[in-house]
Design an enzyme around this catalytic site. Structure first.
Site, PDB file in Angstrom:
ATOM      1  N   GLU A 207       0.831  -1.209   0.000  1.00  0.00           N
ATOM      2  CA  GLU A 207       0.000   0.000   0.000  1.00  0.00           C
ATOM      3  C   GLU A 207       0.864   1.256   0.000  1.00  0.00           C
ATOM      4  OE1 GLU A 207      -2.830  -0.121   3.214  1.00  0.00           O
ATOM      5  OE2 GLU A 207      -4.207  -1.424   2.100  1.00  0.00           O
ATOM      6  N   GLU A 299      -6.823  -6.871  -1.392  1.00  0.00           N
ATOM      7  CA  GLU A 299      -7.214  -6.691   0.013  1.00  0.00           C
ATOM      8  C   GLU A 299      -8.531  -5.933   0.077  1.00  0.00           C
ATOM      9  OE1 GLU A 299      -3.932  -5.513   2.651  1.00  0.00           O
ATOM     10  OE2 GLU A 299      -5.359  -4.236   3.716  1.00  0.00           O
TER      11      GLU A 299
END
Length: 373
Positions: A207, A299
């Site tokens: 991320e 995710e």
């Protein structure tokens, strides 16, 4: 042990492009099972995987999801990006669905023979994402140990015919360039052991945040060749700006990627969402971006962006319906017994070895399990 097993034609598996469906998958699976040990052969009679999600998930909550002797890998074989979609070796679009582990520095004990049995056969998943945190007590503290953990889980998942995302879970600092040297070491070591395997995908930056798309792109173009050196044909997943939101969480969108894509083939871009926090605008961006870029949702959760709080199943279902319609593969966060509502197991379940059925699951776990298979 050789890292370049041969296929039925004698050519190294890692260096051949796609052949006819079925034969390549079964031959390569046999090589993978040989590499993971004799016990793996017990799993040749695994289950069947489906290529599209349904709104209901199908089946009673406590029924095994697989009744036919076909594993996901046997069904789809070697994967590649064809146009905007993930495809199997016969060129047909594939939608993988499964779970992401939590950080292995905390929840290695939730990745066991028993839990992977449950994921493969009871849940009917086709995918496991193995998350190796870089900081927070993770990889940087003991590279050899964490590489061994990933390798062990890859072997166990492979024995069950699952696909595996090798997740380089950089999070803080948000700039992936802060960990480039470690990333190169990690992917070099993992591909040296597993680069011949057609059931692996490589997520090179979890991320990215607080950093420009150009910097992320530069990182990707430096690390992808390292992955390719050991796994030439593997799909690589590239994290996007703003916590893998395609830039939305930092005021951008997919346009910056469309205008300046990573210079590599056989890649997809990642998108993460948490339904209680990420509402219609995020959903619209995912819808629009998936018509312009290959997207993989590595995710997502039914809660807020911290994986906590109340579940928003209605919004989650809207995302799942879109991903089913577009054939977007996904992994839910997370396959552990953390105290947060986003962890699918009740606290203490992993230590007790309780994984199958709905009894050890939290509310989100029951809901997600019913939609994985």
């Amino acid at each position: 042990m050789s890292h370049t097993p041969t296929t039925d034609s004698g050519a190294p598996a890692a260096h051949r492009r796609r052949t006819r469906p079925g034969t390549r998958a079964l031959a390569s699976l046999a090589a993978l099972l040989t590499a993971t040990g004799a016990a793996a052969a017990l799993w040749l009679g695994g289950g069947t995987a489906t290529a599209t999600a349904t709104a209901s998930g199908g089946g009673a909550p406590d029924e095994p999801r697989r009744s036919e002797a076909v594993t996901p890998y046997q069904q789809y074989g070697a994967l590649e990006i064809c146009g905007l979609r993930l495809c199997g070796e016969d060129g047909s679009p594939v939608q993988l669905r499964g779970m992401s582990s939590h950080g292995t520095q905390w929840f290695e004990h939730c990745l066991t023979e028993g839990s992977l049995d449950a994921l493969a056969d009871d849940w009917g998943a086709s995918l496991l994402r193995v998350s190796t945190y870089v900081q927070e007590g993770g990889y940087e503290t003991d590279p050899e140990r964490f590489t061994d953990i990933v390798s062990r889980v890859i072997d166990q998942a492979t024995a069950r015919g699952l696909y595996v995302i090798v997740d380089w879970h950089q999070l803080s600092p948000g700039d992936p360039n802060a960990n480039t040297a470690l990333a190169k070491r990690f992917f070099t070591d993992i591909t040296a052991r597993h680069g011949h395997q057609d059931n692996l995908l490589y997520e090179i930056a979890n991320e990215p945040n607080g950093v420009s798309w150009q910097s992320i792109k530069s990182y990707a173009e430096e690390v992808i060749p390292v992955v390719r050196a050991g796994a030439p044909d593997a799909v690589v997943l590239v994290g996007t700006r703003g916590w893998s939101s395609l830039g939305v969480s930092e005021g951008a969108d997919e346009n910056e990627i469309v205008a300046n894509p990573v210079n590599a083939d056989n890649i997809a871009y990642t998108f993460h969402f948490y339904a209680a926090s990420h509402r219609d605008h995020y959903l619209s961006v995912l819808d629009r971006a998936s018509d312009r870029l290959p997207i993989f949702v590595t995710e997502w959760g039914t809660q807020d962006y911290s994986g906590e709080g109340a579940n928003d199943f209605a919004m989650s279902q809207r995302y799942l319906d879109l991903m089913a319609a577009k054939g977007i593969s996904w992994a839910n966060w997370n396959f552990s017994d953390d105290w947060r509502s986003g962890a699918v197991f009740r606290e203490g379940s992993c230590a007790a070895g309780q994984f199958s059925g709905t009894a050890p699951l939290k509310e989100a776990g029951v809901w997600v399990r019913d939609r994985v298979g």
